[in-house]
Design an enzyme around this catalytic site. Structure first.
Site, PDB file in Angstrom:
ATOM      1  N   SER A 100       0.856  -1.180   0.000  1.00  0.00           N
ATOM      2  CA  SER A 100       0.000   0.000   0.000  1.00  0.00           C
ATOM      3  C   SER A 100       0.894   1.232   0.000  1.00  0.00           C
ATOM      4  CB  SER A 100      -0.895   0.008   1.246  1.00  0.00           C
ATOM      5  OG  SER A 100      -1.536   1.257   1.411  1.00  0.00           O
ATOM      6  N   TYR A 110      -2.713  -0.866  10.000  1.00  0.00           N
ATOM      7  CA  TYR A 110      -2.681  -1.193   8.576  1.00  0.00           C
ATOM      8  C   TYR A 110      -1.370  -0.716   7.954  1.00  0.00           C
ATOM      9  CZ  TYR A 110      -4.078  -1.699   3.710  1.00  0.00           C
ATOM     10  OH  TYR A 110      -4.119  -2.073   2.385  1.00  0.00           O
TER      11      TYR A 110
END
Length: 253
Positions: free
Chosen positions: A156, A169
């Site tokens: 990400s 995350y």
């Protein structure tokens, strides 16, 4: 590295290959499973919701792809024993593994770290990094049986540059990037296995809606739109490319 957004895959790119996709029930995992099957791969569909996996299974059969397999597993409760059992089952059924796409993921909460729930933090780390790491360890002997194996870890933008409020995350994706660097370095002379990270970017998925509830989904690329890079990394045209960070689409302006 530059994304392979214009990559044109040959119809039989993955013919005779066995590829496992985690989080295969919907979103990017579903799109990848369908594309891999359409390009000749026998796809092992892994996820926690059997009904979703069965729907993807039926879609692959309807497309005329090789008969897929279903392997239900929830990373949240998965143990080392579960991964060992998985490896034994796949060894018995297939004898090798040519590809592994780690796509399953958990967003957690977008919130200040000061308010982050410790139990949720552990849950996110288990699904996003601990589970995939130990699954990979269990499956390495099967990947070594392949002539040309590819492991793709989903990353990400917040795993390459930290961003406020992204908490577990973001940290789990930084850990993913670090693990891939370690593993790629260790496998440098195991020339049949390559391992890379892939950032899908802003894509029209359920996780994206959870992170950006006010965003117009119509402004985002669909999972199918970003599949060229997924095909390139899984197929033989990326042989020899390892330890690299890729993007499946250009950065948003």
């Amino acid at each position: 590295m530059s994304c392979k957004i214009d990559y044109q895959a040959s119809p039989q790119l993955l013919e005779n290959r066995v590829v496992l996709v985690t989080g295969a029930g919907d979103g990017i995992g579903r799109a990848a499973a369908l594309q891999y099957a359409q390009h000749g791969a026998t796809v092992i569909l892994l996820g926690r919701t059997i009904e979703k996996l069965e729907r993807v299974y039926d879609e692959i059969e309807a497309l005329g792809g090789p008969q897929p397999a279903i392997f239900p597993l929830n990373f949240e409760g998965a143990t080392l024993s579960d991964f060992d059992d998985m490896a034994k089952t796949l060894d018995k059924e297939f004898g090798r593994l040519d590809g592994l796409l780690h796509n399953a993921g958990l967003l957690g909460r977008i919130t200040p770290f000061e308010q982050y729930d410790a139990e949720l933090w552990e849950q996110v780390m288990q699904v996003n990094i601990n589970g995939p790491v130990w699954m990979t360890q269990a499956l390495l002997p099967l990947l070594k049986q392949s002539d040309d194996a590819s492991i793709i870890f989903t990353s990400s933008s917040v795993g390459r540059k930290g961003r406020a409020y992204w908490g577990a995350y973001s940290v789990s994706k930084f850990a993913t990037e670090g693990f891939v660097e370690v593993l790629a370095d260790e496998l440098e002379h195991q020339t049949n296995i390559r391992v890379n990270t892939l950032n899908p970017g802003a894509t029209r998925t359920q996780m994206r809606r959870g992170a950006y509830p006010g965003e117009d989904p119509a402004t985002l690329r669909t999972p199918n739109d970003i599949m060229p890079t997924y095909l390139w990394l899984m197929g033989p045209d990326s042989t020899g490319v390892s330890g690299q960070k890729f993007n499946a689409q250009p950065p948003r302006v």
